[in-house]
Structures are given as C-alpha cells and as structure tokens.
Design an enzyme around this catalytic site. Structure first.
Site, mmCIF file in Angstrom:
data_model
loop_
_atom_site.group_PDB
_atom_site.id
_atom_site.type_symbol
_atom_site.label_atom_id
_atom_site.label_comp_id
_atom_site.label_asym_id
_atom_site.label_seq_id
_atom_site.Cartn_x
_atom_site.Cartn_y
_atom_site.Cartn_z
ATOM 1 N N ILE A 13 -9.850 1.953 4.578
ATOM 2 C CA ILE A 13 -11.063 1.692 3.803
ATOM 3 C C ILE A 13 -10.671 1.889 2.341
ATOM 4 C CG2 ILE A 13 -13.383 2.548 3.266
ATOM 5 C CD1 ILE A 13 -13.517 3.453 6.257
ATOM 6 N N ASP A 14 -10.830 0.849 1.540
ATOM 7 C CA ASP A 14 -10.483 0.936 0.111
ATOM 8 C C ASP A 14 -11.722 1.308 -0.698
ATOM 9 O OD1 ASP A 14 -7.942 0.112 0.783
ATOM 10 O OD2 ASP A 14 -8.058 -1.844 -0.207
ATOM 11 N N GLU B 179 3.275 2.120 5.898
ATOM 12 C CA GLU B 179 2.068 2.966 5.845
ATOM 13 C C GLU B 179 1.708 3.520 7.223
ATOM 14 O OE1 GLU B 179 -1.070 0.770 3.807
ATOM 15 O OE2 GLU B 179 -0.275 1.369 1.875
ATOM 16 N N ASP C 216 0.476 -8.336 -0.660
ATOM 17 C CA ASP C 216 0.144 -8.575 0.753
ATOM 18 C C ASP C 216 -0.173 -10.051 0.991
ATOM 19 O OD1 ASP C 216 0.394 -5.834 1.144
ATOM 20 O OD2 ASP C 216 -1.719 -5.471 0.690
HETATM 21 O O1 RIB Z 1 -1.524 -3.405 -1.021
HETATM 22 C C1 RIB Z 1 -2.844 -3.026 -1.255
HETATM 23 C C2 RIB Z 1 -3.277 -2.002 -0.245
HETATM 24 O O2 RIB Z 1 -2.525 -0.824 -0.427
HETATM 25 C C3 RIB Z 1 -4.724 -1.576 -0.359
HETATM 26 O O3 RIB Z 1 -5.586 -2.379 0.392
HETATM 27 C C4 RIB Z 1 -4.685 -0.117 0.068
HETATM 28 O O4 RIB Z 1 -5.378 0.143 1.233
HETATM 29 C C5 RIB Z 1 -3.200 0.226 0.215
HETATM 30 O O5 RIB Z 1 -2.780 0.224 1.519
#
Ligand code: RIB
Length: 295
Positions: free
Chosen positions: A11-12, A136, A243
C-alpha cells in the site's frame, strides 16, 4: 509459456511535498493519496497492460484488500497471492515538486514467504516459463535456485539494492534489468562503459539492460549490444517508472518482440508513466504506448 511475477505488494501512502523533509524538520504536505504499489505488483500490472497474461505470486496481510482488488481490476491471476494473518507491506513515499520521490518501506507480509509456499509457486511453473523478481521479498535465494533447477527463465530487477542482494546467485539470472545506481554497486564501476564491461565479465551468460534515466538505456544480450536514447517528458511523479519499463520490456519479449523493440516500447511506457501520479495506476495501456511519438 507462462509469466509469473513473484514479488511485493504494497500500500503506497504518497505525500505530495514541495521539498523532501530534512533532519529535524516537520513539514506540511500538500496532499496524501493512497495507491496500490510494490515493485512486484507494479511490474505484474505493467506486463498485463502490455498485453500478456501474468500470474502474480506473493503475500499480503488481512488489510490487503485494496491490492487484491487492484489485481482483479487489472486482470491478474492472483491465485498465488496469499492473505496472511499479518500486515500488508507499506511504502511511505514523498513526491516533490520536481516529480522525484523518496521511499520508506515496511516489508510486512512481503518478507513472510516460506519455502513451502515457494515450492507451491514453483509447482505451477515449468521449463521455459518466465519468472520476474525484485528485491522486496525474502527467500530469494531459494526462489532463484528452484527456478534455475527447473529451467525457468529468471528476469531480475535488483531493486532496491542492499547487502542481502549482493549474496544472491545473480549469475543464475537470464536478464538483469537495473538502473545506474544498481549497476555501479554490482559492477564496482562508475562510468557507463565500465559498468557494462564489468557486468559482462561478472555475468557473462546474463542479458544486461541498464537504464540511465535521461541518458537512455544500454544493453548487452546474446543477440547483440547497443544503446537507446531517452524520450523527454515533463515529470509529475517518477514513482514506478522503473517498474513500467521492466514490466513492459518483459511483456514485449514474451510477445515475440526483439530486444531493441522491447526496450523502445518499454521506454515509451515509462515516459508516459512519469507524466502521471501514482505507481501502478500511472502505467499506460499498450494502445497508448504504441501511439506515443514524442522525442
Ligand atoms: O517502484 C515503486 C514502488 O517501490 C512503490 O510502488 C513502492 O511500493 C515501492 O515498492
């Protein structure tokens, strides 16, 4: 051939600020937005938006409904996304007036992938499938070795880079898709030419795609090497641009494009994404990307 993205779902919490907060300061933000994110989910969505099917694997907590809904909305197969009795990964993000970001991560469920779960993911994959990874989630060593043993193609985006990543068997990857900072750390070099040379020596059997922001992209694969210049756009929010690039590059390769064309389309997708707020939500659909003609 299947594409599985085994990665983070976050969740950002995005704070719009004039400038990033500094030590000892308390600052007022200009706004707070909640978006779905996580490098894993963002890249899976980019692959899907490029027109390919994708199987998302990973873990969220009981508070992760937003992310499950996003998977559904985007048409991801989320049969390998577990809901654990813990907290969902969270990112606290500042985006400044220049569209730059800085990010603090809370791993939560992203770091609770046990070997039993990983093995159940691997059972769904076979020789020749694509596995997309970032840094991550936990247990990457086990994931990479299991995938390699099955002849699965590994696409690794070594981001965010840390000590843990340096211990991984990165030579097992078919592609490393990385930025300048990651390239410098992995190669021990600063200059772009030297980064490419050193990475070739260190990972001779791995395709290298080095993204250099406004300096474009350098690449070396078994079918050749070269460079592509960048598209220039007005940045609103750069979160998730890497991404968008990674997901589109992989999606386009899976759809039969050559390396150069896949890079070009991925660059366009990333360029469009920085003109919009948010991470996965800013990634354009393939029709828009193909119609993008700015230089
Ligand atoms: O690359 C961007 C992402 O990095 C974000 O959405 C955040 O959640 C981190 O994982």
């Amino acid at each position: 051939m299947k594409i599985c993205c085994f990665g983070s779902l976050n969740i950002d919490m995005v704070f719009a600020v004039n400038e990033f907060v500094r030590p000892k300061e308390t600052i007022q933000s200009k706004g707070l937005s909640i978006y779905s994110g996580g490098k894993g989910l963002n890249q899976a969505i980019a692959i899907r938006k490029s027109g390919a099917q994708v199987l998302m694997a990973g873990s969220v907590g009981s508070d992760g409904k937003l992310l499950l809904d996003e998977c559904d909305k985007c048409g991801l197969d989320r049969s390998l996304v577990r809901v654990l009795d813990s907290s969902t990964g969270t990112a606290v993000i500042q985006v400044n007036d220049a569209g730059e970001n800085c990010i603090i991560l809370f791993d939560g469920a992203n770091k609770e992938n046990d070997e039993e779960f990983i093995d159940s993911v691997m059972e769904r994959l076979e020789n020749g499938d694509y596995l997309v990874l970032q840094n991550e989630i936990n247990n990457l060593d086990h994931i990479m070795r299991s995938a390699k043993a099955k002849g699965i193609k590994i696409f690794m985006n070594p981001s965010p880079i840390d000590e843990r990543l340096l211990k991984l068997p990165l030579e097992a990857c078919d592609f490393l898709i990385l930025n300048e900072v990651e390239g410098a750390i992995l190669s021990g070099a600063d200059d772009h030419d030297d980064i490419m040379k050193e990475l070739e020596v260190k990972y001779p059997d791995t395709g290298i795609i080095l993204t250099l922001g406004e300096n474009g992209v350098r690449y070396r694969t078994e079918s050749g090497s070269g460079r592509k210049s960048a598209y220039r756009v007005e940045a609103v929010d750069t979160t998730g641009a890497g991404d968008a690039f990674t997901g589109y590059f992989i999606g386009m390769l899976s759809r039969g494009e050559g390396i150069e064309k896949a890079i070009e389309i991925a660059q366009k997708a990333a360029a469009i994404s920085v003109t919009r707020k948010g991470a996965s939500g800013s990634i354009p659909l393939v029709e828009e990307v193909i119609g993008f003609h700015k230089f």
